[in-house]
Design an enzyme around this catalytic site. Structure first.
Site, PDB file in Angstrom:
ATOM      1  N   LYS A  79       0.827  -1.211   0.000  1.00 54.87           N
ATOM      2  CA  LYS A  79       0.000   0.000   0.000  1.00 54.87           C
ATOM      3  C   LYS A  79       0.862   1.262   0.000  1.00 54.87           C
ATOM      4  O   LYS A  79       0.664   2.159  -0.817  1.00 54.87           O
ATOM      5  CB  LYS A  79      -0.960  -0.002   1.205  1.00 54.87           C
ATOM      6  CG  LYS A  79      -1.956  -1.163   1.161  1.00 54.87           C
ATOM      7  CD  LYS A  79      -2.934  -1.121   2.314  1.00 54.87           C
ATOM      8  CE  LYS A  79      -2.258  -1.314   3.656  1.00 54.87           C
ATOM      9  NZ  LYS A  79      -1.608  -2.628   3.793  1.00 54.87           N
ATOM     10  N   THR A 173      -5.793  -1.226   6.558  1.00 52.09           N
ATOM     11  CA  THR A 173      -5.790  -2.689   6.679  1.00 52.09           C
ATOM     12  C   THR A 173      -7.173  -3.153   7.133  1.00 52.09           C
ATOM     13  O   THR A 173      -7.437  -4.338   7.165  1.00 52.09           O
ATOM     14  CB  THR A 173      -4.753  -3.155   7.728  1.00 52.09           C
ATOM     15  OG1 THR A 173      -4.931  -2.385   8.915  1.00 52.09           O
ATOM     16  CG2 THR A 173      -3.339  -2.970   7.221  1.00 52.09           C
ATOM     17  N   ARG A 232       6.569  -8.204   2.068  1.00 56.25           N
ATOM     18  CA  ARG A 232       7.385  -7.762   3.205  1.00 56.25           C
ATOM     19  C   ARG A 232       8.068  -8.959   3.874  1.00 56.25           C
ATOM     20  O   ARG A 232       9.242  -8.892   4.214  1.00 56.25           O
ATOM     21  CB  ARG A 232       6.543  -7.004   4.233  1.00 56.25           C
ATOM     22  CG  ARG A 232       7.337  -6.745   5.537  1.00 56.25           C
ATOM     23  CD  ARG A 232       6.594  -5.902   6.533  1.00 56.25           C
ATOM     24  NE  ARG A 232       6.471  -4.529   6.078  1.00 56.25           N
ATOM     25  CZ  ARG A 232       5.341  -3.834   6.123  1.00 56.25           C
ATOM     26  NH1 ARG A 232       4.251  -4.380   6.619  1.00 56.25           N
ATOM     27  NH2 ARG A 232       5.318  -2.607   5.679  1.00 56.25           N
TER      28      ARG A 232
HETATM   29  N1  LIG Z   1       4.282  -5.513  -5.693  1.00 55.75           N
HETATM   30  C1  LIG Z   1       5.476  -5.415  -5.100  1.00 55.75           C
HETATM   31  N2  LIG Z   1       6.599  -5.606  -5.797  1.00 55.75           N
HETATM   32  C2  LIG Z   1       7.789  -5.535  -5.184  1.00 55.75           C
HETATM   33  N3  LIG Z   1       7.974  -5.248  -3.877  1.00 55.75           N
HETATM   34  C3  LIG Z   1       6.884  -5.047  -3.150  1.00 55.75           C
HETATM   35  C4  LIG Z   1       5.589  -5.105  -3.701  1.00 55.75           C
HETATM   36  N4  LIG Z   1       4.697  -4.841  -2.730  1.00 55.75           N
HETATM   37  C5  LIG Z   1       5.403  -4.628  -1.609  1.00 55.75           C
HETATM   38  N5  LIG Z   1       6.715  -4.753  -1.843  1.00 55.75           N
HETATM   39  C6  LIG Z   1       7.764  -4.628  -0.855  1.00 55.75           C
HETATM   40  O1  LIG Z   1       7.256  -5.055   0.403  1.00 55.75           O
HETATM   41  C7  LIG Z   1       7.593  -4.153   1.423  1.00 55.75           C
HETATM   42  C8  LIG Z   1       6.351  -3.708   2.162  1.00 55.75           C
HETATM   43  O2  LIG Z   1       5.502  -2.983   1.313  1.00 55.75           O
HETATM   44  P1  LIG Z   1       4.635  -1.739   1.834  1.00 55.75           P
HETATM   45  O3  LIG Z   1       5.382  -1.004   2.872  1.00 55.75           O
HETATM   46  O4  LIG Z   1       4.208  -0.970   0.634  1.00 55.75           O
HETATM   47  O5  LIG Z   1       3.404  -2.507   2.479  1.00 55.75           O
HETATM   48  P2  LIG Z   1       2.083  -1.875   3.136  1.00 55.75           P
HETATM   49  O6  LIG Z   1       0.930  -2.519   2.431  1.00 55.75           O
HETATM   50  O7  LIG Z   1       2.160  -0.393   3.124  1.00 55.75           O
HETATM   51  O8  LIG Z   1       2.150  -2.433   4.635  1.00 55.75           O
HETATM   52  P3  LIG Z   1       1.503  -1.774   5.984  1.00 55.75           P
HETATM   53  O9  LIG Z   1       0.045  -2.144   5.969  1.00 55.75           O
HETATM   54  O10 LIG Z   1       2.232  -2.476   7.092  1.00 55.75           O
HETATM   55  O11 LIG Z   1       1.766  -0.311   5.943  1.00 55.75           O
HETATM   56  C9  LIG Z   1       8.368  -3.018   0.769  1.00 55.75           C
HETATM   57  O12 LIG Z   1       9.737  -3.229   1.000  1.00 55.75           O
HETATM   58  C10 LIG Z   1       8.111  -3.169  -0.701  1.00 55.75           C
HETATM   59  O13 LIG Z   1       9.295  -2.897  -1.402  1.00 55.75           O
HETATM   60 MG   LIG Z   2       2.361   0.927   4.711  1.00 61.58          MG
END
Ligand SMILES: Nc1ncnc2c1ncn2[C@@H]1O[C@H](COP(=O)(O)OP(=O)(O)OP(=O)(O)O)[C@@H](O)[C@H]1O
Ligand SMILES: [Mg+2]
Length: 353
Positions: A79, A173, A232
């Site tokens: 996200k 989330t 992640r």
């Molecule tokens: N589609 C993707 N391709 C490559 N890497 C990804 C992808 N999605 C997420 N990542 C990697 O996974 C990690 C976590 O992603 P991110 O921080 O965007 O998650 P989030 O959905 O924001 O989590 P949260 O709900 O905890 O905030 C980052 O290091 C990101 O580089």
């Molecule tokens: Mg996040």
């Protein structure tokens, strides 16, 4: 939650390596380095990617700010990464905030009135914003305008304030906790799904490349299969495998992946000690269930909320646990996974899952 003596005879540790939330500041920095910068680099979620691409292109062609975007899905699926990509693809500045940081309408007014034209405002955990701020946000999203209250009591007046046009990107989330009026004001909602093993392998291949690691494909596939559909977690396990290979001065092949992840108690399905303790409790202490959430949480000495939001969704997703009106039940797969023989008859198994 107190589990009494049941709690004491389990030593679960408190550093689970396969939890989807970020572990530490160091991990956040590591993630920052691995984050894809463009939609083309973003692996998987092809549907959401296509939808976002269209939305951003249309806005560019019409020379307006893109519609407000809501990103919904479990932790660690991308996200925050997508919010950054939205700003980057449109070559727009990005302002980052979060629901817990907006505790009064005034916090939001200060934020909104300082935006520059076309800016992308990212509000993480938007479901945790104060109610008074939420109401201010409705007007801001719709009309790029807010009303600021001046004075108190009978003499109070509201002064309208025009805002620069902006794009709100909200992340949550728990999209179920968002009030409908807020949800309806987003022009587009992206529901992020768990990744399949092939997609996670691609995430890992790119991450290994960025880190300058040479890891054979079968080893990447092995890490992917233990990553619970979550980039992640995949990146975190990659880091542990890298460390293990470094310390043991060895090449990170499949056997090394197995050994490194065994050290961290991550099994072949990506289950950790808490997941296995939950399964084991349902099977051994409650004869396979059904068992209620609170009883189960007490049995493993963990918060009911953690069991419900983190442990259970994954166990349900991989078909090891089902939820029934009478409680949680371990499936045949769970018994097999634990290597425990399952009684073939008995009233408790009438769901025959
Ligand atoms: N589609 C993707 N391709 C490559 N890497 C990804 C992808 N999605 C997420 N990542 C990697 O996974 C990690 C976590 O992603 P991110 O921080 O965007 O998650 P989030 O959905 O924001 O989590 P949260 O709900 O905890 O905030 C980052 O290091 C990101 O580089
Ligand atoms: Mg996040």
């Amino acid at each position: 939650m107190s589990g009494g003596d049941l709690e004491r005879d389990l030593d679960l540790g408190d550093d689970p390596v396969v939890r989807p939330q970020p572990e530490s500041e160091a991990e956040l920095a590591f993630e920052g380095a691995l984050r894809p910068r463009s939609l083309a680099e973003f692996v998987g979620q092809s549907k959401v990617r296509g939808q976002l691409e269209l939305l951003l292109r249309a806005a560019t062609m019409q020379q307006r700010t893109p519609d407000h975007i809501l990103l919904a899905g479990p932790p660690g699926l991308g996200k925050t990464t997508l919010a950054m990509i939205v700003a980057h693809e449109g070559d727009r500045p990005l302002r980052m905030s979060s629901g817990p940081a907006i505790q009064h309408a005034g916090d939001l007014a200060a934020l909104l009135s300082s935006l520059t034209p076309g800016e992308v405002l990212f509000i993480d955990e938007i479901h945790r914003m104060a109610r008074s701020a939420e109401e201010m946000l409705y007007l801001a999203m719709e009309d790029f305008r807010i009303d600021i209250m001046v004075g108190k009591g009978a003499g109070a007046t509201s002064i309208p304030l025009d805002l620069a046009p902006f794009t709100l990107v909200g992340a949550t989330t728990r999209s179920g906790l968002l009030p409908n009026p807020l949800r309806d004001r987003f022009g587009f909602t992206a529901h992020l799904e768990f990744y399949d093993d092939g997609e996670l392998e691609e995430v890992l291949r790119r991450a290994a490349g960025k880190l300058g690691l040479d890891i054979p494909a079968p080893a990447l596939a092995e890490i992917a299969s233990r990553s619970r559909g979550t980039p992640r977690i995949a990146n975190r396990l990659l880091r542990r495998v890298r460390d293990y290979a470094l310390v043991h001065r060895t090449e990170p092949d499949v056997a090394v992946v197995g050994a490194a992840l065994e050290l961290y108690d991550v099994d072949a399905h990506g289950l950790d000690r808490l997941d296995r303790a939950v399964l084991d409790a349902i099977v051994s202490r409650f004869d396979g269930g059904p068992v209620g959430l609170t009883t189960l949480a007490a049995a493993v000495g963990e918060e009911a909320d953690t069991i419900e939001s983190v442990v259970e969704p994954f166990l349900v997703r991989i078909g090891m646990v089902t939820r029934t009106p009478r409680g949680r039940v371990a499936t045949r797969t769970a018994w097999q996974h634990l290597g425990v023989a399952r009684p073939s008859t008995g009233a408790l198994f009438d769901d025959d899952v």
